[in-house]
Design an enzyme around this catalytic site. Sequence first.
Site, mmCIF file in Angstrom:
data_model
loop_
_atom_site.group_PDB
_atom_site.id
_atom_site.type_symbol
_atom_site.label_atom_id
_atom_site.label_comp_id
_atom_site.label_asym_id
_atom_site.label_seq_id
_atom_site.Cartn_x
_atom_site.Cartn_y
_atom_site.Cartn_z
ATOM 1 N N LYS A 186 24.042 5.810 11.893
ATOM 2 C CA LYS A 186 24.709 5.097 10.802
ATOM 3 C C LYS A 186 25.987 4.458 11.327
ATOM 4 C CE LYS A 186 27.033 6.428 6.429
ATOM 5 N NZ LYS A 186 27.190 7.522 5.442
ATOM 6 N N LYS A 204 21.134 3.135 9.467
ATOM 7 C CA LYS A 204 21.839 3.000 8.188
ATOM 8 C C LYS A 204 23.142 2.223 8.366
ATOM 9 C CE LYS A 204 24.009 5.702 4.441
ATOM 10 N NZ LYS A 204 24.178 7.047 3.831
ATOM 11 N N ASP A 216 25.055 13.538 6.411
ATOM 12 C CA ASP A 216 25.634 12.409 7.136
ATOM 13 C C ASP A 216 26.859 12.917 7.904
ATOM 14 O OD1 ASP A 216 23.742 11.165 5.453
ATOM 15 O OD2 ASP A 216 24.966 9.360 5.227
#
Length: 258
Positions: free
Chosen positions: A166, A198, A102
């Site tokens: 995300k 996300k 991430d």
Amino acid sequence: MNSHSIRETAAVALSLLDLTNLKDDCTEAQIEALCARAQTPYGNSAAICIWPRFVAQARNILGTGHAVRIATVVNFPAGEMEVADVAAETREAIADGADEIDLVIPYRKFIAGDEKAVTDMVRAVRAECTGPVLLKVIIETGELKEAALIRRASELAIEAGADFIKTSTGKVAVNATLEAADIMIRAIRESGRKVGFKPAGGIGSVADAALYLSLAETIMAPDWAMPSTFRFGASGLLDDILAVLSGAQPASAAASGY
């Protein structure tokens, strides 16, 4: 939302959950507990999301090929590291056993007008994420604020090779919002690419999760959300999921958001 659908939503949310501990003072004991919590009587969470320094420990606990994936964060949370350092951080995390990365974009540079900084960073980390390693790109929507910036950051991340986009680090004042989610999911749809979404930060109940799942279904397609296309980044959501699935929490309370 009736009791049947809230339980279904809870089960789906569990399968999409990146169970997270990114507290500054996180300990090895907490990582051990997180690995255990990710494996519930009702099924596993999709992943755990942890600091890079704990990846090797988590891999040792879970072993290879475990259903619970190990996600970690790089260039996190400020997004201000040099590209070469982030690439090295990514390489080390993958060597330690990370399944998913991430990455925080250099969002302050982007806000100042430097789109190339975003593209260069995502491409460099994408190059490290070979084989089955997923790259989730955090654009920090609460700091970008403006719809046009959220849209453009999403497009840049997708073009540079993100597997997911995300919303947030969970470390700023404003994290996931439905407004940002709407912009980001539409950017995915219009890209024509297989990219996941996300939302992260501030999603604490099954009722919250249901709103995001409904939005994704409306924009994309019914049943679009699955672990390969949708994740929730959350630390507290699992408690509510388990309360609903176990019957400890009345479904009517979960449905109304209490």
